[in-house]
Design a protein around this motif. Sequence first.
Motif, mmCIF file in Angstrom:
data_model
loop_
_atom_site.group_PDB
_atom_site.id
_atom_site.type_symbol
_atom_site.label_atom_id
_atom_site.label_comp_id
_atom_site.label_asym_id
_atom_site.label_seq_id
_atom_site.Cartn_x
_atom_site.Cartn_y
_atom_site.Cartn_z
ATOM 1 N N ASP A 98 0.832 -1.196 0.000
ATOM 2 C CA ASP A 98 0.000 0.000 0.000
ATOM 3 C C ASP A 98 0.871 1.252 0.000
ATOM 4 N N SER A 99 0.230 2.388 -0.145
ATOM 5 C CA SER A 99 0.967 3.631 -0.391
ATOM 6 C C SER A 99 1.782 4.093 0.800
ATOM 7 N N THR A 100 1.545 3.546 1.997
ATOM 8 C CA THR A 100 2.319 3.992 3.154
ATOM 9 C C THR A 100 3.684 3.328 3.242
ATOM 10 N N ALA A 101 4.048 2.474 2.283
ATOM 11 C CA ALA A 101 5.414 1.928 2.248
ATOM 12 C C ALA A 101 6.416 3.001 1.826
ATOM 13 N N LEU A 139 -3.944 4.417 0.077
ATOM 14 C CA LEU A 139 -4.874 4.773 1.137
ATOM 15 C C LEU A 139 -5.514 6.110 0.775
ATOM 16 N N LYS A 140 -6.495 6.510 1.556
ATOM 17 C CA LYS A 140 -7.234 7.733 1.293
ATOM 18 C C LYS A 140 -6.936 8.797 2.344
ATOM 19 N N VAL A 141 -6.841 10.035 1.888
ATOM 20 C CA VAL A 141 -6.779 11.198 2.765
ATOM 21 C C VAL A 141 -8.056 11.992 2.531
ATOM 22 N N VAL A 142 -8.790 12.260 3.598
ATOM 23 C CA VAL A 142 -10.072 12.938 3.460
ATOM 24 C C VAL A 142 -9.894 14.397 3.871
ATOM 25 N N LEU A 143 -10.079 15.278 2.905
ATOM 26 C CA LEU A 143 -9.902 16.706 3.123
ATOM 27 C C LEU A 143 -11.156 17.431 2.654
ATOM 28 N N ARG A 144 -11.775 18.189 3.569
ATOM 29 C CA ARG A 144 -13.037 18.883 3.278
ATOM 30 C C ARG A 144 -14.097 17.913 2.779
ATOM 31 N N GLY A 145 -14.102 16.705 3.372
ATOM 32 C CA GLY A 145 -15.091 15.694 3.035
ATOM 33 C C GLY A 145 -14.830 14.951 1.747
ATOM 34 N N ARG A 146 -13.728 15.261 1.083
ATOM 35 C CA ARG A 146 -13.429 14.631 -0.200
ATOM 36 C C ARG A 146 -12.291 13.622 -0.033
ATOM 37 N N PRO A 147 -12.523 12.332 -0.340
ATOM 38 C CA PRO A 147 -11.460 11.339 -0.239
ATOM 39 C C PRO A 147 -10.496 11.429 -1.424
ATOM 40 N N VAL A 194 -8.230 16.996 8.775
ATOM 41 C CA VAL A 194 -7.745 16.005 7.818
ATOM 42 C C VAL A 194 -7.862 14.636 8.462
ATOM 43 N N THR A 195 -8.504 13.696 7.792
ATOM 44 C CA THR A 195 -8.601 12.328 8.279
ATOM 45 C C THR A 195 -8.095 11.373 7.203
ATOM 46 N N THR A 196 -7.928 10.130 7.591
ATOM 47 C CA THR A 196 -7.446 9.132 6.636
ATOM 48 C C THR A 196 -8.343 7.906 6.690
ATOM 49 N N SER A 197 -8.319 7.123 5.632
ATOM 50 C CA SER A 197 -9.120 5.898 5.617
ATOM 51 C C SER A 197 -8.419 4.829 4.784
ATOM 52 N N ARG A 198 -8.738 3.604 5.100
ATOM 53 C CA ARG A 198 -8.150 2.461 4.411
ATOM 54 C C ARG A 198 -8.729 2.329 3.003
ATOM 55 N N ALA A 237 16.085 8.746 1.026
ATOM 56 C CA ALA A 237 15.582 9.934 1.720
ATOM 57 C C ALA A 237 14.380 10.462 0.949
ATOM 58 N N SER A 238 13.268 10.663 1.646
ATOM 59 C CA SER A 238 12.055 11.104 0.948
ATOM 60 C C SER A 238 11.106 11.789 1.914
ATOM 61 N N GLU A 239 10.197 12.554 1.332
ATOM 62 C CA GLU A 239 9.151 13.164 2.137
ATOM 63 C C GLU A 239 8.080 12.117 2.414
ATOM 64 N N ALA A 240 7.624 12.063 3.656
ATOM 65 C CA ALA A 240 6.560 11.127 4.015
ATOM 66 C C ALA A 240 5.285 11.510 3.276
ATOM 67 N N GLY A 241 4.457 10.531 3.033
ATOM 68 C CA GLY A 241 3.215 10.789 2.336
ATOM 69 C C GLY A 241 2.165 11.429 3.218
ATOM 70 N N ALA A 242 1.038 11.731 2.597
ATOM 71 C CA ALA A 242 -0.009 12.486 3.284
ATOM 72 C C ALA A 242 -0.680 11.698 4.399
ATOM 73 N N VAL A 243 -0.767 10.376 4.274
ATOM 74 C CA VAL A 243 -1.434 9.585 5.316
ATOM 75 C C VAL A 243 -0.652 9.646 6.620
#
Length: 281
Positions: free
Chosen positions: A10-13, A30-38, A60-64, A258-264
């Motif tokens: 999954d994308s969190t690797a 995975l999903k990042v929910v911002l302003r109600g939009r996944p 900001v919330t997250t979902s599987r 070396a990388s920037e962590a993802g949004a989740v």
Amino acid sequence: MTTDVAIVTDSTAYLPDEVVERHGIVVVPLKVVLRGRPLDEGTEATPAGLAEALRQKRVVTTSRPAPETFAETYRKMAAEGAREIVSIHLSSELSGTYEAALLAAREAPVPVRVVDSRTVAMAMGFPVLTAAEAVADGASAEEAAAAAEKRAGATQGFFYVDTLEYLRRGGRIGAAAALMGAALAVKPLLHVTEGRIAPLEKVRTAARAISRLEEIAIEAAGEAPVDIAVHHLASPERAEALTGRLRERLPRLGELHASEAGAVIGAHTGPGLLAVVVSPR
């Protein structure tokens, strides 16, 4: 890459894109929910956009991923020739992603071995890479899954955050620990243990905390050959400096990513995150 055994994660690797492409690894977002939009992590939801939303104090919330998303992925892999699938995911203590993959695996047209890495980020990415390399060398799905589990068990992840507030909001750390950190004005160092995020040390300043993070990583590496990953969120200068110091201080260093962590992950740690993954080769 055509093989009888497909590797899914999954994308969190947070594996580098070129590594994913080279090994034919399939990444389910995975999903990042911002302003109600996944939004899909990595494509629609970016680290920069996430950091800005958090600075503006947006919720900001997250979902599987949905089980059907995994089911579609497994069907596609089977249609493309995979006879078995190894599906490796972030800790079941942190997300329902593993459970969703298990549900989908029951209906898959080919056998699927679902692995709970008990960790996240490149602490999961290195085991995924190990599984892919094993398959390339002719390993079965069972052997590749076992290799991934073994490496995940030996890999350690340590990280610094500017505040525990984001982890508290997301339920990833206890409210008491977060409140204590705020009251004492300490800078927390944390680690992933038994699949969960837990406090490791409390340090008085950010500079000292980052210095201590470096020492912890060096101690964890010891004399063994290791691969290292450094993650950050909206802290490229800190990450670059730490990466350079680790490169100089680890004579038996293998790969260093070396990388920037993802949004989740960023949604639960906030801007200022700095993490080090130490993975014995």
